[in-house]
Enzyme design. Structure first.
Site, mmCIF file in Angstrom:
data_model
loop_
_atom_site.group_PDB
_atom_site.id
_atom_site.type_symbol
_atom_site.label_atom_id
_atom_site.label_comp_id
_atom_site.label_asym_id
_atom_site.label_seq_id
_atom_site.Cartn_x
_atom_site.Cartn_y
_atom_site.Cartn_z
ATOM 1 N N GLY A 59 0.764 -1.242 0.000
ATOM 2 C CA GLY A 59 0.000 0.000 0.000
ATOM 3 C C GLY A 59 0.790 1.284 0.000
ATOM 4 O O GLY A 59 0.348 2.289 -0.534
ATOM 5 N N ASP A 117 -4.997 1.804 10.975
ATOM 6 C CA ASP A 117 -6.348 1.738 11.533
ATOM 7 C C ASP A 117 -6.341 0.975 12.852
ATOM 8 O O ASP A 117 -6.338 1.583 13.909
ATOM 9 C CB ASP A 117 -7.376 1.229 10.528
ATOM 10 C CG ASP A 117 -7.011 -0.072 9.864
ATOM 11 O OD1 ASP A 117 -6.125 -0.789 10.344
ATOM 12 O OD2 ASP A 117 -7.657 -0.404 8.859
ATOM 13 N N GLY A 119 -3.929 -0.575 14.222
ATOM 14 C CA GLY A 119 -2.629 -0.418 14.866
ATOM 15 C C GLY A 119 -1.877 -1.730 15.003
ATOM 16 O O GLY A 119 -0.714 -1.745 15.391
ATOM 17 N N LYS A 145 -6.696 6.237 10.985
ATOM 18 C CA LYS A 145 -8.093 5.936 11.277
ATOM 19 C C LYS A 145 -8.205 5.557 12.757
ATOM 20 O O LYS A 145 -8.312 4.401 13.126
ATOM 21 C CB LYS A 145 -8.581 4.796 10.381
ATOM 22 C CG LYS A 145 -10.081 4.700 10.273
ATOM 23 C CD LYS A 145 -10.543 3.526 9.437
ATOM 24 C CE LYS A 145 -10.122 3.576 8.002
ATOM 25 N NZ LYS A 145 -10.721 2.459 7.214
ATOM 26 N N ASP A 173 -5.673 -0.535 -1.762
ATOM 27 C CA ASP A 173 -6.474 -1.394 -2.626
ATOM 28 C C ASP A 173 -7.624 -2.072 -1.894
ATOM 29 O O ASP A 173 -7.711 -2.062 -0.674
ATOM 30 C CB ASP A 173 -5.589 -2.479 -3.228
ATOM 31 C CG ASP A 173 -5.218 -3.549 -2.212
ATOM 32 O OD1 ASP A 173 -5.402 -4.738 -2.509
ATOM 33 O OD2 ASP A 173 -4.736 -3.209 -1.113
#
Length: 191
Positions: A59, A117, A119, A145, A173
């Site tokens: 990512g 997000d 973690g 997040k 993705d």
């Protein structure tokens, strides 16, 4: 740099429009975030002679490339391939399928990821890299997040805090799709 016109074209009647609720950050907004982060990182590591920027694949590849080019300090770039997702949900298990090519011992390490997000991934990688006797270890994420956080993890450089939406594009993705979008979009709920 991709213009916001490209962003608009990608959303006009295309496969992206059919799959996305909308755009969270345009290409120009992402560019501005990257510039701000690169400036802060450069200032923070100005005295370092051993900075290694480690991107978490898959990512972070676009984000890492763009931020790295904007850094005004000497640094090396390396990668780790880690995964913890299937579809839109985290599995809770972090797998390292590709490790860094070079030793990180005694180096200032900046871990770069697209999003934090739960973690869980960041915490697992921090634990792994701490065992390697790095000089310092910090983290940079494009998106944070916080509402999904399951474990405490310190993120030193944050591009933007976002709500609990599944985002794609700019390297992120859904099952391998949408990575090439030049902006960050919000995936429709039916996925």
């Amino acid at each position: 740099f991709v213009s916001d016109l490209t962003c608009k074209k990608a959303m006009d009647g295309s496969w992206a429009e059919k799959s996305l609720k909308g755009v969270m950050f345009s290409a120009s907004e992402v560019e501005a975030i990257n510039g701000r982060l690169a400036e802060a990182i450069s200032a923070s590591y100005g005295e370092s002679s051993s900075l290694v920027v480690v991107g978490l694949l898959d990512g972070a590849f676009m984000f890492l490339a763009d931020v790295s080019r904007k850094l005004t300090i000497p640094h090396e770039v390396d990668f780790m391939n880690v995964s913890s997702y299937e579809g839109t949900e985290t599995t809770g298990k972090v797998t390292i399928s590709r490790d860094t090519k070079h030793s990180l011992e005694g180096k200032d390490v900046l871990l770069v990821d697209d999003i934090c997000d739960t973690g869980l991934t960041m915490k697992a990688i921090f634990a792994e890299l701490t065992q390697r006797k790095v000089k310092s270890l910090r983290a940079c994420v494009l998106l944070n997040k916080v509402s999904r956080r399951q474990v405490d993890v310190a993120i030193d450089f944050v591009g933007a805090d976002i709500p609990d939406e599944f985002v794609v594009g700019y390297g992120m993705d859904y099952d391998g799709n949408f990575r090439s979008l030049p902006f960050i979009g919000i995936l429709k709920d039916q996925y």
